[in-house]
Motif scaffolding. Structure first.
Motif, PDB file in Angstrom:
ATOM      1  N   PHE A 202       9.752   0.881  -6.370  1.00  0.00           N
ATOM      2  CA  PHE A 202       9.795   1.913  -7.404  1.00  0.00           C
ATOM      3  C   PHE A 202       8.855   3.085  -7.100  1.00  0.00           C
ATOM      4  O   PHE A 202       8.420   3.774  -8.010  1.00  0.00           O
ATOM      5  N   ASP A 203       8.548   3.327  -5.820  1.00  0.00           N
ATOM      6  CA  ASP A 203       7.587   4.383  -5.506  1.00  0.00           C
ATOM      7  C   ASP A 203       8.165   5.779  -5.658  1.00  0.00           C
ATOM      8  O   ASP A 203       7.420   6.767  -5.611  1.00  0.00           O
ATOM      9  N   ARG A 204       9.471   5.906  -5.866  1.00  0.00           N
ATOM     10  CA  ARG A 204      10.077   7.211  -6.145  1.00  0.00           C
ATOM     11  C   ARG A 204      10.583   7.298  -7.586  1.00  0.00           C
ATOM     12  O   ARG A 204      11.284   8.251  -7.945  1.00  0.00           O
ATOM     13  N   ALA A 205      10.246   6.309  -8.393  1.00  0.00           N
ATOM     14  CA  ALA A 205      10.741   6.259  -9.776  1.00  0.00           C
ATOM     15  C   ALA A 205      10.152   7.402 -10.602  1.00  0.00           C
ATOM     16  O   ALA A 205       8.997   7.789 -10.402  1.00  0.00           O
ATOM     17  N   ARG A 206      10.941   7.904 -11.524  1.00  0.00           N
ATOM     18  CA  ARG A 206      10.521   9.025 -12.371  1.00  0.00           C
ATOM     19  C   ARG A 206      11.588   9.256 -13.436  1.00  0.00           C
ATOM     20  O   ARG A 206      12.674   8.669 -13.384  1.00  0.00           O
TER      21      ARG A 206
ATOM     22  N   THR B 184       0.852  -1.183   0.000  1.00  0.00           N
ATOM     23  CA  THR B 184       0.000   0.000   0.000  1.00  0.00           C
ATOM     24  C   THR B 184       0.891   1.236   0.000  1.00  0.00           C
ATOM     25  O   THR B 184       1.759   1.388   0.855  1.00  0.00           O
ATOM     26  N   ALA B 185       0.673   2.098  -0.971  1.00  0.00           N
ATOM     27  CA  ALA B 185       1.504   3.286  -1.131  1.00  0.00           C
ATOM     28  C   ALA B 185       1.196   4.321  -0.065  1.00  0.00           C
ATOM     29  O   ALA B 185       0.059   4.416   0.426  1.00  0.00           O
ATOM     30  N   PRO B 186       2.184   5.136   0.319  1.00  0.00           N
ATOM     31  CA  PRO B 186       1.961   6.151   1.357  1.00  0.00           C
ATOM     32  C   PRO B 186       1.187   7.366   0.864  1.00  0.00           C
ATOM     33  O   PRO B 186       0.746   8.178   1.676  1.00  0.00           O
ATOM     34  N   SER B 187       1.031   7.505  -0.462  1.00  0.00           N
ATOM     35  CA  SER B 187       0.326   8.670  -0.999  1.00  0.00           C
ATOM     36  C   SER B 187      -0.151   8.343  -2.408  1.00  0.00           C
ATOM     37  O   SER B 187       0.379   7.437  -3.065  1.00  0.00           O
ATOM     38  N   PRO B 188      -1.159   9.088  -2.897  1.00  0.00           N
ATOM     39  CA  PRO B 188      -1.586   8.876  -4.289  1.00  0.00           C
ATOM     40  C   PRO B 188      -0.454   9.097  -5.286  1.00  0.00           C
ATOM     41  O   PRO B 188      -0.369   8.396  -6.303  1.00  0.00           O
ATOM     42  N   GLU B 189       0.433  10.073  -4.997  1.00  0.00           N
ATOM     43  CA  GLU B 189       1.543  10.339  -5.910  1.00  0.00           C
ATOM     44  C   GLU B 189       2.488   9.145  -5.988  1.00  0.00           C
ATOM     45  O   GLU B 189       2.927   8.758  -7.086  1.00  0.00           O
ATOM     46  N   ALA B 190       2.789   8.546  -4.849  1.00  0.00           N
ATOM     47  CA  ALA B 190       3.664   7.376  -4.834  1.00  0.00           C
ATOM     48  C   ALA B 190       3.009   6.202  -5.548  1.00  0.00           C
ATOM     49  O   ALA B 190       3.670   5.449  -6.275  1.00  0.00           O
ATOM     50  N   PHE B 191       1.702   6.039  -5.353  1.00  0.00           N
ATOM     51  CA  PHE B 191       0.966   4.974  -6.036  1.00  0.00           C
ATOM     52  C   PHE B 191       1.038   5.161  -7.550  1.00  0.00           C
ATOM     53  O   PHE B 191       1.308   4.214  -8.300  1.00  0.00           O
ATOM     54  N   THR B 192       0.831   6.385  -8.011  1.00  0.00           N
ATOM     55  CA  THR B 192       0.870   6.666  -9.446  1.00  0.00           C
ATOM     56  C   THR B 192       2.255   6.413 -10.016  1.00  0.00           C
ATOM     57  O   THR B 192       2.401   5.802 -11.085  1.00  0.00           O
ATOM     58  N   ARG B 193       3.292   6.870  -9.301  1.00  0.00           N
ATOM     59  CA  ARG B 193       4.660   6.674  -9.777  1.00  0.00           C
ATOM     60  C   ARG B 193       4.996   5.187  -9.892  1.00  0.00           C
ATOM     61  O   ARG B 193       5.584   4.727 -10.878  1.00  0.00           O
ATOM     62  N   GLU B 194       4.634   4.438  -8.830  1.00  0.00           N
ATOM     63  CA  GLU B 194       5.051   3.045  -8.822  1.00  0.00           C
ATOM     64  C   GLU B 194       4.279   2.213  -9.828  1.00  0.00           C
ATOM     65  O   GLU B 194       4.856   1.361 -10.513  1.00  0.00           O
TER      66      GLU B 194
ATOM     67  N   HIS C  99      -7.613   1.778  -2.783  1.00  0.00           N
ATOM     68  CA  HIS C  99      -6.845   1.384  -1.599  1.00  0.00           C
ATOM     69  C   HIS C  99      -5.370   1.777  -1.707  1.00  0.00           C
ATOM     70  O   HIS C  99      -4.596   1.484  -0.795  1.00  0.00           O
ATOM     71  N   LEU C 100      -4.977   2.420  -2.817  1.00  0.00           N
ATOM     72  CA  LEU C 100      -3.568   2.725  -3.084  1.00  0.00           C
ATOM     73  C   LEU C 100      -2.725   1.450  -2.965  1.00  0.00           C
ATOM     74  O   LEU C 100      -1.603   1.463  -2.434  1.00  0.00           O
ATOM     75  N   ALA C 101      -3.277   0.356  -3.454  1.00  0.00           N
ATOM     76  CA  ALA C 101      -2.675  -0.960  -3.228  1.00  0.00           C
ATOM     77  C   ALA C 101      -2.220  -1.607  -4.528  1.00  0.00           C
ATOM     78  O   ALA C 101      -2.816  -1.412  -5.593  1.00  0.00           O
ATOM     79  N   MET C 102      -1.155  -2.385  -4.404  1.00  0.00           N
ATOM     80  CA  MET C 102      -0.617  -3.176  -5.508  1.00  0.00           C
ATOM     81  C   MET C 102      -0.369  -4.593  -5.028  1.00  0.00           C
ATOM     82  O   MET C 102       0.085  -4.790  -3.889  1.00  0.00           O
TER      83      MET C 102
END
Length: 292
Positions: free
Chosen positions: A210-214, A53-63, A89-92
């Motif tokens: 990869f939650d900080r990938a960009r 589960t990602a800590p934020s919508p932005e992290a979820f989108t990035r990952e 759920h911001l979940a993967m």
């Protein structure tokens, strides 16, 4: 007391609707990523999977972007595969790969060089994955400048851990970083390559988190290694770049030096960000190189 191994009912409902009944759920220790991760076992076939589960919508989108558009370039078995996602759920759900963080492995010098050669090749594949949109390219070009801007705040937050001369040195590093405008761009891991690398024996590492990938200048992915392992093991650094397929250009070398200094100051300012003793060693080394 809340059971750390339990899942909230709505999240578990989504997981079991997606996978079927689970026979085991175990919360994994926090790693380099701020995300929450559970190891789960699917009852129908005992498949081992990770729920993240990602800590934020932005992290979820990035990952999720990374897993869909960049990670497949690494090849089978070199990174987790995305099984399912839930924006609600911001979940993967990801395939689970064996191994432990490479930074925790006890390897001989020769073995470490071999693993880092393969890690360099793996990171090169990631950096070359995909092509940025015009907007992503503009954001990537501005990324290092934003890190330089943050250096002033970090130097202030470090307080009396920096002398007046050291604060001027840090600001000079940040100012120099802003004028380096020919840095190669690519799709970066962003969370510290060393922390994302895992090893399960043999010579082939894997890459995760990869939650900080960009898209960004690729040199940013080498800062944690330059801050730590590479400082004491130059042959390991050489093996990595041999596997990576090229040496850093002159401006990239300057950028890495500046970014390593700024990373050290951030660690001094925020003890949760890094090892303060190691940060002091790095900063002292950089100062001695220029006679500060």
């Amino acid at each position: 007391m809340t059971d750390q191994n339990s899942l909230a009912a709505p999240l578990r409902s989504w997981v079991e609707k997606t996978l079927g009944p689970l026979t085991a759920v175990r919360r994994l220790p926090n790693g380099s990523s701020p995300a929450a991760v559970w190891h789960v076992v699917r009852g129908s076939d005992n498949a081992q999977l990770h729920l993240k589960t990602a800590p934020s919508p932005e992290a979820f989108t990035r990952e999720t972007f990374a897993y869909r558009h960049a990670v497949p370039a690494l090849g089978p078995g070199n990174a987790p595969c995305l099984v399912a996602t839930s924006a609600r759920h911001l979940a993967m759900i990801l395939t689970a790969l064996p191994g432990a963080p490479l930074s925790q492995a006890w390897l001989s010098e020769n073995a470490l060089q071999t693993v880092h050669w393969r890690a360099g090749a793996l990171v090169a594949e990631l950096h070359q994955a995909g092509r940025p949109t015009p907007t992503a390219r503009r954001e990537a070009s501005a990324f290092v400048s934003r890190l330089a801007d943050a250096a002033v705040r970090d130097a202030d937050a470090a307080g009396d851990q920096l002398s007046s001369a050291e604060r001027k040195f840090v600001i000079a590093l940040a100012d120099h970083l802003r004028v380096l405008d020919r840095l190669p761009l690519g799709f970066v891991h962003g969370g510290g390559i060393e922390a994302g690398l895992r090893w399960s024996g043999g010579a082939r590492p894997t890459l995760q988190d990869f939650d900080r990938a960009r898209f960004a200048p690729v040199v940013v992915d080498f800062v944690h290694l330059a801050h730590g392992l590479w400082a004491e093991r130059p042959l390991v650094r050489a093996a990595f770049f041999d596997g990576y397929g090229r040496a850093l250009g002159a401006e990239e070398q300057q950028a890495l030096r500046c970014l390593t200094g700024l990373h050290a100051v951030r660690a001094l300012a925020d003890s949760t960000y890094g090892d303060r003793a190691a940060a002091r060693t790095v900063l002292d080394r950089l100062k001695s190189e220029v006679g500060v």
